[in-house]
Design a protein around this motif. Sequence first.
Motif, PDB file in Angstrom:
ATOM      1  N   THR A 123      21.227  29.871 -12.263  1.00 18.37           N
ATOM      2  CA  THR A 123      21.000  29.422 -10.892  1.00 18.37           C
ATOM      3  C   THR A 123      20.923  30.599  -9.916  1.00 18.37           C
ATOM      4  O   THR A 123      21.060  30.420  -8.704  1.00 18.37           O
ATOM      5  N   GLY A 154      31.526  30.209  -7.393  1.00 17.51           N
ATOM      6  CA  GLY A 154      30.349  30.048  -8.239  1.00 17.51           C
ATOM      7  C   GLY A 154      29.566  31.313  -8.491  1.00 17.51           C
ATOM      8  O   GLY A 154      28.560  31.282  -9.207  1.00 17.51           O
ATOM      9  N   GLN A 209      26.279  31.495 -10.879  1.00 19.12           N
ATOM     10  CA  GLN A 209      26.984  31.051 -12.084  1.00 19.12           C
ATOM     11  C   GLN A 209      26.838  32.088 -13.199  1.00 19.12           C
ATOM     12  O   GLN A 209      26.577  31.770 -14.351  1.00 19.12           O
ATOM     13  N   SER A 218      24.973  30.388  -5.607  1.00 13.48           N
ATOM     14  CA  SER A 218      25.950  30.343  -6.698  1.00 13.48           C
ATOM     15  C   SER A 218      25.235  30.672  -8.007  1.00 13.48           C
ATOM     16  O   SER A 218      24.752  29.766  -8.701  1.00 13.48           O
ATOM     17  N   GLY A 266      30.634  33.740 -10.311  1.00  8.37           N
ATOM     18  CA  GLY A 266      30.862  33.894 -11.736  1.00  8.37           C
ATOM     19  C   GLY A 266      31.351  35.274 -12.111  1.00  8.37           C
ATOM     20  O   GLY A 266      31.269  36.233 -11.344  1.00  8.37           O
ATOM     21  N   MET A 290      27.519  23.357 -12.038  1.00 10.17           N
ATOM     22  CA  MET A 290      27.287  23.413 -13.475  1.00 10.17           C
ATOM     23  C   MET A 290      25.854  22.986 -13.761  1.00 10.17           C
ATOM     24  O   MET A 290      25.305  22.129 -13.097  1.00 10.17           O
ATOM     25  N   HIS A 291      25.281  23.573 -14.805  1.00  5.00           N
ATOM     26  CA  HIS A 291      23.845  23.406 -14.928  1.00  5.00           C
ATOM     27  C   HIS A 291      23.405  22.527 -16.074  1.00  5.00           C
ATOM     28  O   HIS A 291      22.207  22.421 -16.335  1.00  5.00           O
ATOM     29  N   TYR A 341      34.081  30.859 -12.943  1.00  3.34           N
ATOM     30  CA  TYR A 341      33.268  30.564 -11.761  1.00  3.34           C
ATOM     31  C   TYR A 341      33.891  31.213 -10.517  1.00  3.34           C
ATOM     32  O   TYR A 341      33.965  30.620  -9.459  1.00  3.34           O
ATOM     33  N   ALA A 378      22.539  33.622 -15.899  1.00  2.00           N
ATOM     34  CA  ALA A 378      22.858  33.264 -14.526  1.00  2.00           C
ATOM     35  C   ALA A 378      21.708  32.356 -14.102  1.00  2.00           C
ATOM     36  O   ALA A 378      20.821  32.737 -13.334  1.00  2.00           O
ATOM     37  N   LEU A 426      28.416  23.533 -19.754  1.00  6.46           N
ATOM     38  CA  LEU A 426      28.144  24.912 -20.089  1.00  6.46           C
ATOM     39  C   LEU A 426      27.972  24.981 -21.583  1.00  6.46           C
ATOM     40  O   LEU A 426      28.528  24.203 -22.320  1.00  6.46           O
ATOM     41  N   ALA A 439      27.786  31.847 -17.113  1.00  7.04           N
ATOM     42  CA  ALA A 439      27.994  30.425 -17.348  1.00  7.04           C
ATOM     43  C   ALA A 439      27.497  29.956 -18.704  1.00  7.04           C
ATOM     44  O   ALA A 439      27.747  28.837 -19.105  1.00  7.04           O
TER      45      ALA A 439
END
Length: 493
Positions: free
Chosen positions: A56, A450, A486, A484, A452, A1-2, A446, A54, A21, A489
């Motif tokens: 990441t 990851g 994501q 990953s 997604g 998670m970012h 996810y 996205a 998120l 996300a």
Amino acid sequence: MHKPLRLALATATAAALTGGLLTFSAATATAADSMHVPQADFNGDGIGDVAFSAATAYVSGHKDAGQVVALYGTATGVSSAKRSTISQNTTGVPGTAEAGDKFGYELAYADFNGDGYDDLAVASPYEKVGTDTNGGALAILWGSASGLTGKSVDVPDPAPSAHDFWGKNLAAGDFDGDGKADLAVGNSTSTVYVYKGGFSTSGTPGGRTTVKPPIQSGSNDFPYGPMHLTAGDVNGDGRTDLIVDGYETNTSYGWNTNYYIPGTASGLSVASASVLKTGLVTGVGDINGDGYGDIVSGASWDAKTGDGTTIPDSSKGGRVNITYGTASGPGATSAVTQNTGNVPGTSETGDGFGWDLDLGDVNGDGYADLVVGAPNEDIGSVTNTGMVTVLYGSASGLNTSTGTQGLAQSTAGVPGDDEKSDLFGADVKLDDVNGDGKADLLVGSYENAGNGAVTYLPSSGTKIVTTGSRTVSPSTSGVSTTGSPQFGALFAD
């Protein structure tokens, strides 16, 4: 998670997720509209579009460089067939894709240059700017008849060399009611910069002011800056108000604290700010149809800390706190959990109910409806597979007795299967993406460790259905599945 700063507590949280998120505010392009939650239209065809990140994703071999994907609405909804996938390596976008930039970490839309097409503000808060590590960068991607093409401008950090994660929070609206889109930008300080009067196509703003949310006595509610910014018209005066989520430091626990800051003819008025119920994911929409925007915040953590201390305004498994709007601002409050009325599911420790939410009118009755994600929901023996709940608005407020819907990947017709750590519902969005005037549901998950995915579930005109549903994957959307990414996300506010 970012987005780890979306965790509720400074020292403890019951959520099993390791970061946050984006939630979805009722951001507005030209004027606050609490009756109908606004949505993006980047190509001006009259059908709603959605943008998500996205952040990441690998780009040209650079880990966590980040990308943004816009899916354009059609008569049959959204798919990878009609899209734009943009990174800092796209022609016209400021900067260059580099490891760790996280382009797309935060998004907000509005028609910033007044040309009739919605534009997208895209932050890269981990961007290194010169010698300023994590200084951050912010770009506005211009909409056009072709949608988002990469043509864009840079919005520079007013405090360079501050290592302040410029752009880590964004919200768009019309805070002074002049009919021009404003952009609120947060960083790792307590100062929120507000760009007023839109931007010229060269990137010059109409003006800029600063806002510092009120701080409770003896506390620093924003030691790392706001956790989230949300825009919407709560008091029905035609100006957008701002909700700022943070946490206090009066106690060792660092309880979550939210502030309501009303918009006025001269802009946001800190002097008229008030404290709200807790929650880190906030949306604004008119649930009871009285012309005032209602504030809905997700408090996805459990009701007690590890040492047994009770957490204010919280419930086992998570909850949603609703503050109904009035002519004078925030009014009466209520709470919804999975144990309320006929809300699907049961409140269980760590469910994460309220991790994300959004508002839109699914059945076209003039009342805003609510979707709530519970990405840590266990279904059978499958842990953290996730589910979403759709609750419908009415003249008496949110209806938790009849018409409630619970949707998971094990629901007949929903693409995919319940799998461990899918986190279905980690991000949710209600927008009309097929042009029938009713809000459809998009769910971020996810999938595949990851990578997604985005799941599209249309409205039948009366409720969310699975007929015509589909999954949009990163591999078909121009996003690398190395690492990953994501994908899905973060949907744009």
